[in-house]
Design an enzyme around this catalytic site. Structure first.
Site, PDB file in Angstrom:
ATOM      1  N   TYR A  50       0.815  -1.214   0.000  1.00 35.74           N
ATOM      2  CA  TYR A  50       0.000   0.000   0.000  1.00 35.74           C
ATOM      3  C   TYR A  50       0.849   1.264   0.000  1.00 35.74           C
ATOM      4  O   TYR A  50       0.356   2.347  -0.332  1.00 35.74           O
ATOM      5  CB  TYR A  50      -0.948   0.025   1.204  1.00 35.74           C
ATOM      6  CG  TYR A  50      -1.928  -1.117   1.274  1.00 35.74           C
ATOM      7  CD1 TYR A  50      -2.136  -1.968   0.188  1.00 35.74           C
ATOM      8  CD2 TYR A  50      -2.661  -1.349   2.435  1.00 35.74           C
ATOM      9  CE1 TYR A  50      -3.031  -3.022   0.267  1.00 35.74           C
ATOM     10  CE2 TYR A  50      -3.564  -2.401   2.521  1.00 35.74           C
ATOM     11  CZ  TYR A  50      -3.737  -3.239   1.441  1.00 35.74           C
ATOM     12  OH  TYR A  50      -4.625  -4.284   1.530  1.00 35.74           O
ATOM     13  N   HIS A 109       0.033 -11.781   0.565  1.00 41.06           N
ATOM     14  CA  HIS A 109      -0.885 -10.867  -0.118  1.00 41.06           C
ATOM     15  C   HIS A 109      -1.544 -11.522  -1.341  1.00 41.06           C
ATOM     16  O   HIS A 109      -2.757 -11.446  -1.528  1.00 41.06           O
ATOM     17  CB  HIS A 109      -0.141  -9.594  -0.527  1.00 41.06           C
ATOM     18  CG  HIS A 109      -1.009  -8.396  -0.622  1.00 41.06           C
ATOM     19  ND1 HIS A 109      -0.582  -7.118  -0.336  1.00 41.06           N
ATOM     20  CD2 HIS A 109      -2.307  -8.255  -0.973  1.00 41.06           C
ATOM     21  CE1 HIS A 109      -1.560  -6.269  -0.513  1.00 41.06           C
ATOM     22  NE2 HIS A 109      -2.625  -6.937  -0.907  1.00 41.06           N
TER      23      HIS A 109
END
Length: 309
Positions: A50, A109
């Site tokens: 992110y 992820h």
């Protein structure tokens, strides 16, 4: 009474609602994290990918200074696809940014390896512009690194994200530690019932991201959502967030606006009739081939999701 937390397969409690930080803009994340924790949020979800974990860390520091206790909150981060063969390094980067000695949950992820020696730390590409994927990577090997890092105490739990039933079926026979969590995109226009049911059967807790679909999502004005909102005197957002908790899942609500951050903590009981309306809506979309997945990076890989296979 609606659940405020759920027990993971390792005995730890995970809050039912968390603050998501994906796509939160620079300059806004610190205040959002700090405010959320000070008004009662117990879960912060982040990821190295992110690009804002430094700010998340600043928000944590500010909240701790205001009296929030580290042991009372649940912090999640994720190993990005360029670090799936370097899990310790990836986690250490996140811990430094967050200013923490440990996280409560570390997730894979995506079950793919992007070239660790490619032309970009996060999104390496080939000359033709396609993602630089290492095609002979076995995600089971990556999970073995996750199991090893669990033993270091730098994370209390390990789990996966964006795993289909197919990928979990490949992983579980070789897992010494069963994933505590599978974090997936989830909402009534993408219920992912197959993987939700499979995870429940295997004791793997579901965390739902993108619970509203997307910005400007038609879900907010979908007939069953509006009908339930009017019946209960609540917002469509509250209906959609409550849908997940009533399914037994943790939901990640994303906002940097104080009023919305606060409102997103409101979770209500949905009765059988309410859930049937939402489930019928999902089934109708499925029958017409109109399920909608909003998050699917261009890796060029079939991850085994029925709506994408």
């Amino acid at each position: 009474m609606v659940a405020t937390s759920f027990k993971l397969n390792n005995g730890l409690e995970i809050p039912a609602v968390g603050l998501g930080t994906w796509q939160s803009k620079a300059g806004e994340v610190k205040a959002a994290v700090s405010y959320a924790l000070q008004i009662g949020y117990k879960l912060i979800d982040g990821a190295y990918c992110y690009g804002n974990e430094d700010e998340v860390g600043e928000g944590l520091k500010e909240a701790f200074a205001a009296g929030v206790k580290r042991e009372d909150i649940f912090v999640v981060t994720k190993i990005w696809a360029t670090y799936n063969t370097r899990v310790v390094l990836g986690l250490d980067k996140s811990l430094r940014s967050l200013g923490l000695d440990y996280v409560d949950l570390l997730l894979v992820h995506w079950p793919v390896l992007l070239n660790p020696e490619g032309n970009h730390d996060k999104f390496p590409t080939l000359p033709d512009g396609k993602r630089d994927v290492i095609w002979d990577y076995n995600h089971v090997d990556g999970w073995k690194q996750m199991e090893a890092v669990l033993a270091t105490g730098k994370t209390k739990s390990i789990g996966v994200s964006n795993y289909s039933k197919k990928y979990l079926e490949q992983l579980l026979p070789h897992a010494t530690v069963i994933p505590a969590v599978n974090q997936i995109e989830n909402h009534p226009s993408l219920p992912q019932q197959e993987i939700v049911d499979f995870c429940k059967e295997k004791g793997i807790h579901i965390m739902a991201y993108s619970p509203l679909g997307s910005t400007g999502s038609p879900l907010m004005s979908a007939d069953p959502v509006v009908k339930i909102a009017e019946k209960k005197g609540i917002s469509p957002t509250t209906v959609l967030l409550s849908y997940h908790v009533n399914r037994g899942s943790t939901v990640l609500a994303k906002s940097v606006t104080p009023a919305r951050i606060k409102a997103n903590l409101e979770i209500v009981d949905l009765d059988d009739e309410d859930m049937k309306l939402l489930n019928d809506y999902s089934n109708d979309l499925a029958s017409k081939g109109e399920l909608k997945r909003y998050v699917y990076p261009p890796f060029g890989i079939d991850f085994g999701f029925p709506d994408k296979s």
